[in-house]
Design a protein around this motif. Sequence first.
Motif, PDB file in Angstrom:
ATOM      1  N   LEU A  66       0.829  -1.203   0.000  1.00 18.67           N
ATOM      2  CA  LEU A  66       0.000   0.000   0.000  1.00 18.67           C
ATOM      3  C   LEU A  66       0.866   1.257   0.000  1.00 18.67           C
ATOM      4  N   LEU A  67       1.916   1.260   0.807  1.00 21.42           N
ATOM      5  CA  LEU A  67       2.796   2.421   0.849  1.00 21.42           C
ATOM      6  C   LEU A  67       3.517   2.625  -0.486  1.00 21.42           C
ATOM      7  N   ASP A  68       3.980   1.552  -1.091  1.00 24.15           N
ATOM      8  CA  ASP A  68       4.614   1.673  -2.402  1.00 24.15           C
ATOM      9  C   ASP A  68       3.616   2.167  -3.450  1.00 24.15           C
ATOM     10  N   GLY A  69       2.394   1.661  -3.390  1.00 21.11           N
ATOM     11  CA  GLY A  69       1.381   2.107  -4.337  1.00 21.11           C
ATOM     12  C   GLY A  69       1.029   3.572  -4.165  1.00 21.11           C
ATOM     13  N   LEU A  70       0.945   4.031  -2.918  1.00 19.47           N
ATOM     14  CA  LEU A  70       0.660   5.447  -2.667  1.00 19.47           C
ATOM     15  C   LEU A  70       1.793   6.331  -3.170  1.00 19.47           C
ATOM     16  N   LEU A  71       3.011   5.881  -3.001  1.00 19.84           N
ATOM     17  CA  LEU A  71       4.153   6.655  -3.479  1.00 19.84           C
ATOM     18  C   LEU A  71       4.130   6.807  -4.998  1.00 19.84           C
ATOM     19  N   LEU A 113       9.352   4.099 -14.516  1.00 19.32           N
ATOM     20  CA  LEU A 113       9.874   4.447 -13.199  1.00 19.32           C
ATOM     21  C   LEU A 113       9.498   3.389 -12.163  1.00 19.32           C
ATOM     22  N   ALA A 114       8.258   2.896 -12.224  1.00 17.74           N
ATOM     23  CA  ALA A 114       7.833   1.860 -11.286  1.00 17.74           C
ATOM     24  C   ALA A 114       8.619   0.568 -11.504  1.00 17.74           C
ATOM     25  N   ARG A 124      17.828  -5.378  -4.041  1.00 14.47           N
ATOM     26  CA  ARG A 124      18.492  -5.013  -2.792  1.00 14.47           C
ATOM     27  C   ARG A 124      17.771  -5.566  -1.567  1.00 14.47           C
ATOM     28  N   GLY A 125      16.523  -5.989  -1.736  1.00 10.90           N
ATOM     29  CA  GLY A 125      15.795  -6.620  -0.641  1.00 10.90           C
ATOM     30  C   GLY A 125      14.634  -5.808  -0.105  1.00 10.90           C
ATOM     31  N   GLN A 126      14.662  -4.490  -0.259  1.00  9.36           N
ATOM     32  CA  GLN A 126      13.616  -3.666   0.338  1.00  9.36           C
ATOM     33  C   GLN A 126      13.304  -2.469  -0.556  1.00  9.36           C
ATOM     34  N   THR A 127      12.012  -2.220  -0.747  1.00  8.38           N
ATOM     35  CA  THR A 127      11.554  -0.947  -1.270  1.00  8.38           C
ATOM     36  C   THR A 127      11.305  -0.009  -0.085  1.00  8.38           C
TER      37      THR A 127
END
Length: 199
Positions: A66-71, A113-114, A124-127
Amino acid sequence: MDGRTVARAALRGAGGGPVRGPAVVPDPVRRPDPTRASDPARRPAPAAATVAPDLAPLGQRFGGALLDGLLLSAVMLGAQFATGFVVPRPTTPQALAAYVAAMATVLGSVSLLALVYFTIGNARGQTLGKRLVGTRVVHYRTRERLGWSRGLARAAMLFVLGLPAGLGYLSVLGPERRGWHDLASNAVVVSVPARPRAA
């Protein structure tokens, strides 16, 4: 009966010969009853599927996504907002074609970009979203980083799962909480233990 006969009978009973007694019939070999085997109520219950203790809960995975989608949505809305001022409103066929071309450029740029964002995050393991909720994507067997090739495969599969109205993301509801994008890249999302604060 004389003494010799009694002595011979005693010797035979003490080990001099076999003593005959009542015949003992051995128990027959027990075979499984086909009626009991076919009864589902009598069958042994299957062993419950074990889940690795480090797997991230679905709530954490949903929060990170959700946080990645909002960004990404904020970036896309900002680009559309800026394009709306640059491109005039379509009042003629030529203006409409220019507006469609501008919006296609915006959508293509945001999609690229996405793709780059998720590829780097997977490799790298983490967005940013995973970092905020405390999860990490790692290799399923070694629990190490995926690397660039697997990170790109997982990011590309995310776009494919999002095409049918996002229904492909429901594949994470499996027993090991691995979606199709995890299976395609041999990945798994785990929880990151909280680091103790320094004194």
